[in-house]
Design an enzyme around this catalytic site. Structure first.
Site, mmCIF file in Angstrom:
data_model
loop_
_atom_site.group_PDB
_atom_site.id
_atom_site.type_symbol
_atom_site.label_atom_id
_atom_site.label_comp_id
_atom_site.label_asym_id
_atom_site.label_seq_id
_atom_site.Cartn_x
_atom_site.Cartn_y
_atom_site.Cartn_z
ATOM 1 N N CYS A 2 26.111 4.331 49.759
ATOM 2 C CA CYS A 2 24.337 4.843 51.429
ATOM 3 C C CYS A 2 25.229 5.212 52.338
ATOM 4 O O CYS A 2 26.852 5.096 52.416
ATOM 5 C CB CYS A 2 23.508 3.976 51.458
ATOM 6 S SG CYS A 2 22.544 3.671 50.205
ATOM 7 N N ILE A 55 21.578 4.697 43.079
ATOM 8 C CA ILE A 55 22.589 3.202 42.244
ATOM 9 C C ILE A 55 21.513 2.620 41.233
ATOM 10 O O ILE A 55 21.847 2.046 40.336
ATOM 11 C CB ILE A 55 23.573 3.305 42.474
ATOM 12 C CG1 ILE A 55 24.360 4.010 43.042
ATOM 13 C CG2 ILE A 55 24.305 2.357 41.311
ATOM 14 C CD1 ILE A 55 24.635 5.387 42.183
ATOM 15 N N ILE A 289 41.798 15.283 35.517
ATOM 16 C CA ILE A 289 41.987 16.366 36.005
ATOM 17 C C ILE A 289 43.442 16.492 35.246
ATOM 18 O O ILE A 289 44.393 16.004 35.267
ATOM 19 C CB ILE A 289 42.510 15.781 37.822
ATOM 20 C CG1 ILE A 289 41.239 16.068 38.553
ATOM 21 C CG2 ILE A 289 42.471 18.135 38.228
ATOM 22 C CD1 ILE A 289 40.072 17.242 38.584
#
Length: 624
Positions: A2, A55, A289
């Protein structure tokens, strides 16, 4: 995961604006960190704000700011407590009203007071207000995974998960910290507790802050060195590492949302994915990636590891131009200037877009297991104590000759090391890690003298600690790497770049129990034929030779080419803006830029890029 904000302002110290409105402004600035929920609570001198990324316990029971069962304590919390279930079992008398780890912090504070932080296993930054005693307790996790910034002046305290949150309050002047500027030029970051903005500080790892009407103090509750030096040398090091790392990964699989893992194909990420696959009852989602340009592409190794672990593998293929197009947004996401970060922004973006809210990363493996070249370099230097037999004047003559024969950045650093009054590994470490040397900084700026080197200061402090002095060299270097580069560049960048996409990143290698364990092992356990020998031995057959024996590649892209072509206009704009500051010599900055454009081998792209980033950040945030 958060974002938290808060303001402590006693009535006797008036501020400009209503506290709730100021914290609301801070909350809005941190909206990207918590898109699922928001809350503000105000009473007397305290105002707490929160942005929530759900979460654990997705219900409204996890709403914050959160009250204890008796409503005496109020909490705003960023992070995850991995042992919250065990702690909950130790607190049977507390009437829990939710399944969240947040409420466990409240129960732990009610039971243990400030000592509760020693019970927590996880990554965290939180604040607890005691409505009865009128005291504020703020704490940060042991290794600095979650950030906490604050500004304290004239009895008023404002704090936030991001530096931008402090600036949004309007309670701290947007003034450049000149000493921190030099720190940034030296190391492409600013070391905590300082920040690039004067008056705004970062709570250091393993530290808590106490604020009341009559008192304000900061205290360390955990340090790397004592825990590391207490370990015994038993010999079964790989087995101990395997057990501790497996436990660290297992703890970090606790979540009520879809999760995955970054998989580059290197040793660290492959080790994490291998253990995740072993521990999870469903296929792990792995993300890589890959690049169309072969020289930057590691996807073949990630693909092999994914097949070996039977993961649900997602390969996101980008061209260099795709990455280039994301750079402006990545730079705008920077909460604090840094010479690193865009790579984490990209991988976090594509991971979050795939529907994943939490991912595990192999960050920290290099620092803990000696994966960087600085480890063998300093080890080799330490064994050449015969260099000190030569008079200093002779060494300086040799350094000057060597530099003239081999012009370049590496030769500059070698010459600096040879010119040290006493050549040791720890004395050389700040030089090896420095980006711009002090002579270059003096050429670029108007400073008559430079402030003390922050990394050198850290080393001097550590050398006063017998526990540090008695540690083996690799452990000493690991501590320096963790306390400087990892905490002040990589962890900070990972937090701000992942949270720009509301993605939580967990780092098993930074489990404090694992860190303490490995730092207590001798160098013999860590040095071998393979890179990160101890980790490779611990993982055994889980990692194939194609992963463990390949050359370390890293996440590199053609920045030098971009900066001379596609990014040229952008880079010039930022450097010319930076030249307007009175601390810089305008002509010297322009000459540096021109030398880079002319392919001067003494001017690497990374040294210019960190100036570009600094100019962009100061301009974006209107720092005077």
């Amino acid at each position: 995961m958060c974002g938290i904000n808060g303001l402590y302002a006693p009535s006797k110290t008036p501020i400009v604006g209503q506290p709730s409105q100021l914290v609301q402004q801070m909350n809005q600035t941190l909206a990207h960190r918590g898109p699922d929920d928001a809350g503000i609570w105000h009473e007397g001198p305290i105002t707490l704000g929160h942005r929530r990324l759900s979460i654990i316990d997705l219900s409204s029971g996890g709403h914050q700011p959160m009250f204890s069962a008796d409503e005496r304590y109020v909490l705003t919390f960023n992070g995850e407590i991995y042992n919250y279930r065990e702690l909950k079992a130790q607190l049977p008398d507390y009437p829990f009203q939710s399944n969240s780890d947040s409420e466990v912090i409240l129960a732990a504070y009610q039971h243990w007071g400030t000592a509760c932080v020693s019970q927590l296993v996880g990554m965290f930054a939180f604040a607890i207000w005691d409505r009865q005693a009128q005291t504020l307790f703020i704490a940060r996790d042991r290794l600095g995974i979650k950030p906490l910034y604050y500004c304290q002046k004239d009895g008023v305290l404002v704090f936030s998960s991001e530096l931008r949150g402090i600036l949004a309050s309007g309670l701290c002047a947007r003034q450049l910290n000149t000493n921190a500027l030099v720190d940034y030029l030296r190391y492409q970051t600013v070391h905590a507790p300082d920040t690039i903005v004067a008056g705004i500080q970062m709570l250091e790892p393993g530290t808590y802050l106490w604020q009341s009407a009559d008192d304000f103090y900061i205290e360390k509750y955990w340090q790397l060195v004592p825990g590391a030096s207490e370990k015994e040398e038993t010999g079964n090091w790989p087995e101990q590492v395997q057990e501790a790392l497996k436990k660290a990964v297992e703890r970090r699989l606790i979540a009520d949302v879809p999760f995955g893992a970054f998989l580059s194909g290197g040793i660290d990420s492959s080790a994490i994915v291998a253990l995740m696959s072993q521990l999870s009852n469903q296929p792990v989602r792995s993300f890589n990636i890959s690049f169309q340009e072969d020289q930057y592409d590691e996807s073949i190794y990630a693909r092999e590891m994914a097949q070996r672990c039977h993961t649900k593998h997602e390969e996101i293929k980008l061209s260099a131009d795709d990455f280039l197009n994301l750079l402006p947004a990545a730079l705008s996401a920077l909460d604090h200037p840094s010479g690193d970060g865009p790579n984490t922004y990209v991988v976090s973006k594509v991971t979050r877009e795939a529907g994943v809210s939490m991912a595990l990363s192999g960050l920290g493996g290099d620092e803990l297991f000696g994966g960087y070249s600085v480890f063998p370099q300093l080890d080799s230097l330490q064994q050449r104590d015969w260099l000190n037999w030569a008079p200093l004047s002779v060494r300086r003559w040799g350094a000057s000759l060597y530099q003239s024969l081999r012009p370049g950045i590496a030769a500059q650093k070698t010459a600096k090391v040879l010119s040290l009054p006493q050549i040791t590994a720890l004395a050389a470490y700040p030089i090896y890690r420095q980006v711009l040397m002090d002579e270059q900084i003096m050429e670029l700026t108007n400073f008559q003298e430079l402030p003390n080197n922050r990394v050198q200061e850290q080393i001097q402090t550590l050398l006063l600690n017998p526990g540090f002095v008695n540690l083996p060299l690799y452990s000493q270097i690991s501590i320096l790497e963790i306390q400087t580069y990892l905490q002040n560049v990589l962890l900070r960048d990972t937090d701000q770049m992942s949270m720009a996409h509301a993605l939580e990143v967990r780092v098993p290698f930074m489990d404090h129990n694992l860190v303490e364990l490995v730092l207590g092992f001798p160098d013999d356990a860590k040095i071998g034929q393979a890179n990160k020998h101890l980790l490779v031995k611990a993982m055994g057959e889980r990692l194939p030779a194609s992963i463990t024996q390949r050359a370390k590649m890293g996440f590199t892209l053609p920045f030098a080419q971009w900066m001379r072509n596609e990014l040229k206009e952008y880079c010039e704009t930022q450097i010319f803006y930076l030249a307007r500051y009175p601390f810089f010599k305008e002509k010297a900055l322009h000459q540096l830029w021109q030398r880079f454009l002319n392919n001067d081998n003494k001017i690497s792209w990374s040294r210019v890029w960190m100036l570009v980033v600094l100019g962009h950040w100061l301009r974006q945030h209107n720092i005077q």
